[in-house]
Motif scaffolding. Structure first.
Motif, mmCIF file in Angstrom:
data_model
loop_
_atom_site.group_PDB
_atom_site.id
_atom_site.type_symbol
_atom_site.label_atom_id
_atom_site.label_comp_id
_atom_site.label_asym_id
_atom_site.label_seq_id
_atom_site.Cartn_x
_atom_site.Cartn_y
_atom_site.Cartn_z
ATOM 1 N N PRO A 18 0.683 -1.161 0.133
ATOM 2 C CA PRO A 18 0.077 0.135 -0.093
ATOM 3 C C PRO A 18 0.831 1.352 -0.001
ATOM 4 N N VAL A 19 0.405 2.373 -0.541
ATOM 5 C CA VAL A 19 0.888 3.794 -0.796
ATOM 6 C C VAL A 19 0.145 4.452 0.028
ATOM 7 N N LEU A 20 0.609 5.337 1.111
ATOM 8 C CA LEU A 20 -0.026 6.426 1.716
ATOM 9 C C LEU A 20 0.200 7.808 0.920
ATOM 10 N N ARG A 21 -1.024 8.277 0.678
ATOM 11 C CA ARG A 21 -0.814 9.858 0.059
ATOM 12 C C ARG A 21 -1.367 10.919 0.636
ATOM 13 N N PHE A 22 -0.732 11.946 0.669
ATOM 14 C CA PHE A 22 -0.854 12.995 1.556
ATOM 15 C C PHE A 22 -0.471 14.510 0.876
ATOM 16 N N ALA A 23 -1.357 15.321 0.946
ATOM 17 C CA ALA A 23 -1.081 16.709 0.697
ATOM 18 C C ALA A 23 0.017 17.109 1.401
ATOM 19 N N PRO A 24 1.035 18.042 0.743
ATOM 20 C CA PRO A 24 2.065 18.383 1.637
ATOM 21 C C PRO A 24 1.734 18.854 3.151
ATOM 22 N N ARG A 25 0.753 19.652 3.008
ATOM 23 C CA ARG A 25 0.536 20.307 4.426
ATOM 24 C C ARG A 25 -0.077 19.593 5.290
ATOM 25 N N ASP A 26 -0.367 18.146 5.086
ATOM 26 C CA ASP A 26 -0.711 17.231 5.822
ATOM 27 C C ASP A 26 0.322 16.379 6.591
ATOM 28 N N VAL A 27 1.445 16.200 5.569
ATOM 29 C CA VAL A 27 2.511 15.264 6.225
ATOM 30 C C VAL A 27 2.953 15.334 7.422
ATOM 31 N N ARG A 28 3.212 16.666 7.960
ATOM 32 C CA ARG A 28 3.589 16.852 9.462
ATOM 33 C C ARG A 28 2.700 16.362 10.242
ATOM 34 N N SER A 29 1.586 16.441 10.281
ATOM 35 C CA SER A 29 0.465 16.177 11.404
ATOM 36 C C SER A 29 0.333 14.466 11.101
ATOM 37 N N ALA A 30 0.274 14.099 10.054
ATOM 38 C CA ALA A 30 0.515 12.461 9.774
ATOM 39 C C ALA A 30 1.507 11.772 10.608
ATOM 40 N N LEU A 31 2.673 12.265 10.161
ATOM 41 C CA LEU A 31 3.821 11.872 10.711
ATOM 42 C C LEU A 31 3.963 12.002 12.432
ATOM 43 N N ALA A 32 3.519 13.174 12.897
ATOM 44 C CA ALA A 32 3.234 13.103 14.434
ATOM 45 C C ALA A 32 2.263 12.201 14.833
ATOM 46 N N ARG A 33 1.270 11.904 14.303
ATOM 47 C CA ARG A 33 0.141 10.965 14.580
ATOM 48 C C ARG A 33 0.784 9.586 14.843
ATOM 49 N N ALA A 34 1.558 9.271 13.785
ATOM 50 C CA ALA A 34 2.259 7.996 13.610
ATOM 51 C C ALA A 34 3.222 7.886 14.594
ATOM 52 N N GLU A 35 4.055 8.894 15.204
ATOM 53 C CA GLU A 35 4.929 8.904 16.256
ATOM 54 C C GLU A 35 3.983 8.567 17.569
ATOM 55 N N GLU A 36 3.191 9.332 17.582
ATOM 56 C CA GLU A 36 2.334 9.156 18.920
ATOM 57 C C GLU A 36 1.962 7.836 19.081
ATOM 58 N N ASP A 37 1.196 7.048 17.975
ATOM 59 C CA ASP A 37 0.988 5.565 17.983
ATOM 60 C C ASP A 37 1.966 4.868 18.364
#
Length: 51
Positions: A18-37
Motif C-alpha cells: 500500500p501507498v499512503l498519499r498526503f497533501a504536503p500540508r498534511d504530512v507533518r501532522s500525519a507523521l506526528a500522529r504515527a509517532e504518537e501511535d
C-alpha cells in the motif's frame, strides 16, 4: 512527491504494497500522529514485557 502529493510506501520496489498519499500540508501532522501511535505501542509492549 508526485503531482503535489507526497507518497509514502513501505517498499517502493514492491508494487503490491500500500501507498499512503498526503497533501504536503498534511504530512507533518500525519507523521506526528504515527509517532504518537508508535510511542503508545512501545509503552504497552514495555509494560507487557515487564510482567
Amino acid at each position: 512527491m508526485t503531482g503535489g502529493i507526497v507518497k509514502i510506501t513501505q517498499d517502493a520496489e514492491d508494487s503490491t504494497r500500500p501507498v499512503l498519499r498526503f497533501a504536503p500540508r498534511d504530512v507533518r501532522s500525519a507523521l506526528a500522529r504515527a509517532e504518537e501511535d508508535l510511542d503508545g505501542f512501545c509503552y504497552r509492549v514495555a509494560a507487557w514485557a515487564a510482567t
